[in-house]
Design a protein around this motif. Structure first.
Motif, short mmCIF file in Angstrom:
data_model
loop_
_atom_site.label_atom_id
_atom_site.label_comp_id
_atom_site.label_asym_id
_atom_site.label_seq_id
_atom_site.Cartn_x
_atom_site.Cartn_y
_atom_site.Cartn_z
N LYS A 302 30.56 55.89 64.59
CA LYS A 302 30.64 55.69 66.04
C LYS A 302 29.81 56.74 66.78
O LYS A 302 29.09 56.43 67.72
CB LYS A 302 32.10 55.83 66.51
CG LYS A 302 32.97 54.65 66.20
CD LYS A 302 34.34 54.88 66.83
CE LYS A 302 35.35 53.82 66.41
NZ LYS A 302 36.74 54.23 66.69
N VAL A 303 29.95 57.99 66.34
CA VAL A 303 29.28 59.09 67.04
C VAL A 303 27.75 58.99 66.90
O VAL A 303 27.02 59.14 67.88
CB VAL A 303 29.80 60.45 66.54
CG1 VAL A 303 28.90 61.59 67.00
CG2 VAL A 303 31.23 60.68 67.03
N PHE A 304 27.27 58.71 65.69
CA PHE A 304 25.82 58.61 65.51
C PHE A 304 25.24 57.46 66.33
O PHE A 304 24.17 57.58 66.93
CB PHE A 304 25.46 58.49 64.03
CG PHE A 304 25.64 59.79 63.28
CD1 PHE A 304 25.18 61.00 63.81
CD2 PHE A 304 26.28 59.81 62.03
CE1 PHE A 304 25.36 62.20 63.13
CE2 PHE A 304 26.46 61.02 61.35
CZ PHE A 304 25.99 62.20 61.90
N GLN A 305 25.96 56.32 66.35
CA GLN A 305 25.48 55.18 67.15
C GLN A 305 25.37 55.57 68.62
O GLN A 305 24.36 55.30 69.27
CB GLN A 305 26.44 54.01 67.01
CG GLN A 305 26.21 53.20 65.74
CD GLN A 305 27.13 51.98 65.68
OE1 GLN A 305 27.51 51.43 66.70
NE2 GLN A 305 27.48 51.58 64.46
N ALA A 306 26.43 56.21 69.13
CA ALA A 306 26.43 56.61 70.55
C ALA A 306 25.37 57.68 70.81
O ALA A 306 24.72 57.68 71.87
CB ALA A 306 27.81 57.12 70.94
N ALA A 307 25.19 58.58 69.84
CA ALA A 307 24.21 59.66 70.02
C ALA A 307 22.79 59.10 70.08
O ALA A 307 21.98 59.53 70.91
CB ALA A 307 24.34 60.67 68.88
N ILE A 308 22.50 58.15 69.22
CA ILE A 308 21.15 57.55 69.21
C ILE A 308 20.90 56.83 70.52
O ILE A 308 19.84 56.96 71.14
CB ILE A 308 20.99 56.60 67.99
CG1 ILE A 308 20.94 57.44 66.70
CG2 ILE A 308 19.73 55.73 68.12
CD1 ILE A 308 21.05 56.66 65.40
N ARG A 309 21.95 56.12 71.01
CA ARG A 309 21.82 55.44 72.30
C ARG A 309 21.56 56.46 73.42
O ARG A 309 20.71 56.24 74.28
CB ARG A 309 23.09 54.64 72.60
CG ARG A 309 22.82 53.13 72.62
CD ARG A 309 24.10 52.34 72.87
NE ARG A 309 24.88 52.16 71.66
CZ ARG A 309 26.17 52.46 71.52
NH1 ARG A 309 26.84 53.00 72.52
NH2 ARG A 309 26.79 52.26 70.38
N ALA A 310 22.27 57.58 73.37
CA ALA A 310 22.10 58.61 74.41
C ALA A 310 20.67 59.16 74.39
O ALA A 310 20.08 59.43 75.43
CB ALA A 310 23.11 59.73 74.20
N LEU A 311 20.11 59.32 73.19
CA LEU A 311 18.74 59.84 73.08
C LEU A 311 17.72 58.82 73.58
O LEU A 311 16.64 59.20 74.04
CB LEU A 311 18.43 60.20 71.62
CG LEU A 311 19.01 61.51 71.10
CD1 LEU A 311 18.45 61.81 69.73
CD2 LEU A 311 18.68 62.66 72.05
N GLN A 312 18.05 57.54 73.46
CA GLN A 312 17.11 56.49 73.88
C GLN A 312 17.09 56.30 75.39
O GLN A 312 16.16 55.71 75.92
CB GLN A 312 17.45 55.17 73.17
CG GLN A 312 17.04 55.19 71.70
CD GLN A 312 17.65 54.06 70.89
OE1 GLN A 312 18.64 53.46 71.32
NE2 GLN A 312 17.08 53.78 69.74
N GLU A 313 18.13 56.79 76.07
CA GLU A 313 18.23 56.57 77.52
C GLU A 313 17.19 57.38 78.30
O GLU A 313 16.86 58.48 77.91
CB GLU A 313 19.64 56.95 78.00
CG GLU A 313 20.54 55.74 78.07
CD GLU A 313 22.02 56.13 78.23
OE1 GLU A 313 22.31 57.22 78.75
OE2 GLU A 313 22.85 55.31 77.79
#
Ligand code: 5GP
Ligand code: MN
Ligand code: MN
Length: 313
Positions: A302-313
């Motif tokens: 969950k955390v890695f998925q959310a972290a990657i999304r945060a970096l893409q923003e």
């Protein structure tokens, strides 16, 4: 209701019976801020109690007065004001809210503050709640002696990585200088904070072995199994993944038990307070955290998925 620091000072000076509290998983800022305010208010003849729904970690047990901090086990009657320091939401004070029924004054510096209190003063420009408490004590005309200076210096220094992080301002350094003039001893404070039990260093070697990189090396993570290894002091571990060249976002997973993982985030640019808020936590733009229920595998996913999304923003 949002209030000025002056009005916060008035509320404090008008209350005869106060309880001070700080956030669970306590750190140098919340403990130093609470102990400094306690030490000053007690000398004015007020009835003041410090409550904390957690143990004081060994590394902070050099702070004067820490042994007067009580756990919230019995009801406290007739309290006129509950002062909540360095906590950005109500859950962060644990059971204290159940044993004290009084108006809440929240003094904090978290950008993620949920404005849960009856009265709040939140200065997200302050590097530490300790800076605000120092200003408050000056406003209240309460003298800062060497004991209080030690607590406030610890509060400020620990939250800005000993004046190295982006939240360090000229004001931070000015306040630190004033506190040294009043008797704080940086080298003694630093030595107390840096000295670790052997199991903590052993846990660090194990944690470094778990280093993993994701998203082209922009995310680095380490895992500490406090459940298996019993090491309590993991302070500073996250700086290792954080300091790797090319890493934008560092994560530390701290396994508490089979179903609970504490997660810490550090970043260079990304607003990790938003990332932590997604999981019910909070913090600052470049340092935040949360506690997630679930197995390590599920939490990491969950955390890695959310972290990657945060970096893409
Ligand atoms: P650390 O990673 O050192 O535990 O925490 C970094 C920052 O995030 C600190 O300012 C801390 O107050 C905040 N933080 C950590 N965990 C939580 C949490 O569970 N809830 C909230 N609201 N803030 C947290
Ligand atoms: Mn804190
Ligand atoms: Mn703080």
């Amino acid at each position: 209701m949002e209030i000025s620091l002056y009005d916060a000072a008035v509320k404090i000076s008008q209350a005869g019976r106060l309880v001070l509290t700080a956030h669970i998983h306590p750190d140098g800022d919340c403990l130093g801020s609470m102990l400094a305010l306690y030490s000053c208010l007690r000398r004015t003849g007020k009835e003041v109690t410090m409550l904390l729904d957690d143990a004081v970690p060994a590394m902070y047990q050099f702070l004067p007065g820490y042994d007067e901090i009580r756990r919230p086990v019995t009801f406290y009657d007739g309290v006129e004001l509950l002062v909540v320091l360095d906590a950005s939401d109500e859950e962060r004070i644990g059971r204290v809210k159940e044993v004290v029924k009084a108006p809440i004054l929240n003094i904090d510096h978290h950008i993620s503050n949920t404005k849960f209190a009856d009265y709040w003063y939140v200065d997200s420009q302050a590097a530490a709640t300790g800076e605000i408490v120092f200003e408050l004590l000056k406003m209240l005309n309460l003298p800062v002696d060497a004991v209080v200076a030690c607590c406030l210096f610890t509060a400020i220094a620990t939250d800005c990585g000993f004046f190295r992080y982006a939240n360090t301002t000229a004001t931070t350094l000015r306040y630190a200088a004033e506190l040294v003039e009043k008797g704080a001893q940086p080298h003694i404070i630093s030595e107390n904070l840096e000295t670790k039990p052997l199991d903590s260093i052993v846990a660090l070697t194990k944690a470094l072995d778990t280093l993993e990189l994701h998203h082209d090396g922009r995310i680095a993570a380490i895992t500490v199994d406090t459940y298996a290894d019993g090491a309590e002091n993991t302070e500073g571990f996250i700086n290792y993944p954080r300091n790797i060249e090319g890493v934008e976002l560092a994560v530390m997973f701290k396994v508490i038990d089979e179903e609970t993982v504490r997660v810490s985030f550090r970043s260079r640019k990304t607003d990790v307070s938003k990332l932590a808020l997604l999981f019910g936590g909070g913090g600052h733009a470049r340092a935040a955290g949360c506690t997630i229920r679930g197995s390590l595998t599920v939490v990491k996913d969950k955390v890695f998925q959310a972290a990657i999304r945060a970096l893409q923003e």
